[in-house]
Enzyme design. Structure first.
Site, mmCIF file in Angstrom:
data_model
loop_
_atom_site.group_PDB
_atom_site.id
_atom_site.type_symbol
_atom_site.label_atom_id
_atom_site.label_comp_id
_atom_site.label_asym_id
_atom_site.label_seq_id
_atom_site.Cartn_x
_atom_site.Cartn_y
_atom_site.Cartn_z
ATOM 1 N N ASN A 67 0.857 -1.191 0.000
ATOM 2 C CA ASN A 67 0.000 0.000 0.000
ATOM 3 C C ASN A 67 0.896 1.245 0.000
ATOM 4 O OD1 ASN A 67 -1.929 1.953 0.323
ATOM 5 N ND2 ASN A 67 -2.296 1.514 2.491
ATOM 6 N N LYS B 134 0.085 4.276 -0.440
ATOM 7 C CA LYS B 134 -0.567 5.514 0.038
ATOM 8 C C LYS B 134 -0.320 6.643 -0.973
ATOM 9 C CE LYS B 134 0.109 3.641 4.573
ATOM 10 N NZ LYS B 134 0.022 3.815 5.997
ATOM 11 N N HIS C 227 -9.708 1.793 4.983
ATOM 12 C CA HIS C 227 -8.397 2.025 5.616
ATOM 13 C C HIS C 227 -8.550 3.117 6.670
ATOM 14 C CE1 HIS C 227 -4.245 3.120 6.247
ATOM 15 N NE2 HIS C 227 -3.911 1.959 5.701
ATOM 16 N N GLU D 13 -6.752 5.513 7.527
ATOM 17 C CA GLU D 13 -6.437 6.889 7.116
ATOM 18 C C GLU D 13 -7.639 7.522 6.424
ATOM 19 O OE1 GLU D 13 -2.816 5.892 5.091
ATOM 20 O OE2 GLU D 13 -1.891 5.468 7.034
ATOM 21 N N GLU E 247 -5.915 -4.090 11.077
ATOM 22 C CA GLU E 247 -4.919 -3.024 11.141
ATOM 23 C C GLU E 247 -5.175 -2.144 12.354
ATOM 24 O OE1 GLU E 247 -2.812 -2.247 7.284
ATOM 25 O OE2 GLU E 247 -4.539 -0.923 7.299
ATOM 26 N N SER F 192 3.009 -1.317 10.655
ATOM 27 C CA SER F 192 4.456 -1.348 10.913
ATOM 28 C C SER F 192 5.085 -2.715 10.669
ATOM 29 C CB SER F 192 4.763 -0.847 12.331
ATOM 30 O OG SER F 192 4.371 0.508 12.464
HETATM 31 P P1 PGA Z 1 2.550 0.856 7.705
HETATM 32 O O1 PGA Z 1 1.102 1.035 7.045
HETATM 33 O O2 PGA Z 1 3.079 -0.467 7.242
HETATM 34 O O3 PGA Z 1 3.362 2.020 7.182
HETATM 35 O O4 PGA Z 1 2.359 0.911 9.175
HETATM 36 C C1 PGA Z 1 0.222 -0.026 6.991
HETATM 37 C C2 PGA Z 1 -1.031 0.395 6.303
HETATM 38 O O5 PGA Z 1 -1.381 1.560 6.321
HETATM 39 O O6 PGA Z 1 -1.731 -0.427 5.698
#
Ligand code: PGA
Length: 253
Positions: free
Chosen positions: A12, A14, A97, A99, A166, A212
């Site tokens: 992903n 983003k 997601h 975000e 998540e 992470s």
């Molecule tokens: P990250 O993001 O691996 O940078 O923590 C995970 C995600 O947003 O799916």
């Protein structure tokens, strides 16, 4: 219950990178590594790079979108429909997601409509769920998110849906969940959707972990039978690290 051997690794990106050239270079570099046969590798670039990236992918490597409109067509300035994504060659779409839930303001109701739009367009949704704070009531939150997401939906065919656990506090923070807790959350997700539909259906549902994930911890999550892969954010933009995460699917079996 079938023991699912296949592992899913979703990159992903983003809102990265800032040029199409960089995006294409990233995919080409990752594809120089050997992708194990039992891994479904899925790239999720920003909308504007989907078409260019699709051209670089062999057919076994899949393309996903980061978002979808709940509407099919028409006067929705700035939105992208499921049919557009399908026609560009997307197989998957991430929905819900955190975000988008917390930075953009997507509600459970919108997520429910987006799931319906994805199914209608023939895309496989990757539904993201998770609690915001480490001490939140995870049973209550996941139950609410999942119940609302699947409102008025028949059980999707197996293989036509994935769920990503998540925990929001683990996303982009460098503080990953523990593999044990992630596994118990994956079991809880199966229990909740098993109550909505059937336990058999739920046991065959791919449930991924995200938050992470790094080359160091990937094997501990992906290696568990009850976790079917990883949704990788930051680390998916680093070629070496990401290829090590892909490799991590082959250990701890
Ligand atoms: P990250 O993001 O691996 O940078 O923590 C995970 C995600 O947003 O799916």
């Amino acid at each position: 219950m079938k023991i699912m051997k296949k592992k899913f690794i979703i990159a992903n990106w983003k809102m990265n990178p800032s040029t199409s050239d960089e995006a294409q270079r990233l995919v080409k570099s990752v594809l120089t590594a050997q992708i194990p046969k039992d891994v479904e590798l899925i790239f999720t670039p920003p909308f504007v790079y989907l078409e260019a990236i699709k051209k670089l992918l062999p057919k076994e490597i899949k393309l996903a979108a980061q978002n979808i409109s709940w509407a099919e067509r028409g006067a929705y300035t700035g939105e992208i429909s499921g049919l557009m994504l399908k026609n560009l060659g997307c197989s998957y779409v991430i929905i819900g997601h955190s975000e988008r839930r917390y930075k953009i303001g997507e509600t459970d109701e919108m997520i429910n409509l987006k799931l319906k739009a994805a199914f209608k367009a023939g895309l496989t949704p990757v539904l993201a769920v998770g609690e915001k704070e480490q001490n939140d009531d995870i049973v209550k939150i996941l139950t609410r998110q999942l119940k609302n997401a699947f409102k008025d939906l028949e059980a999707p065919e197996v293989g036509r849906l994935m769920i990503a656990y998540e925990p929001v506090w683990a996303i982009g923070t460098g503080i990953s969940d523990t593999p044990d807790h992630a596994l118990s959350a994956a079991l809880l997700i199966r229990k909740i959707v098993g109550n909505l539909y059937t336990a058999d259906w739920a046991s065959d549902l791919p449930v991924l972990y995200g938050g992470s994930v790094t080359e160091e911890n990937a094997a501990d999550f992906i290696g568990q039978t009850g976790i079917n892969g990883a949704l990788v954010g930051g680390a998916s933009l680093e070629v070496l690290e990401f290829t090590k995460i892909i490799k991590a699917t082959q250990t701890n079996d």
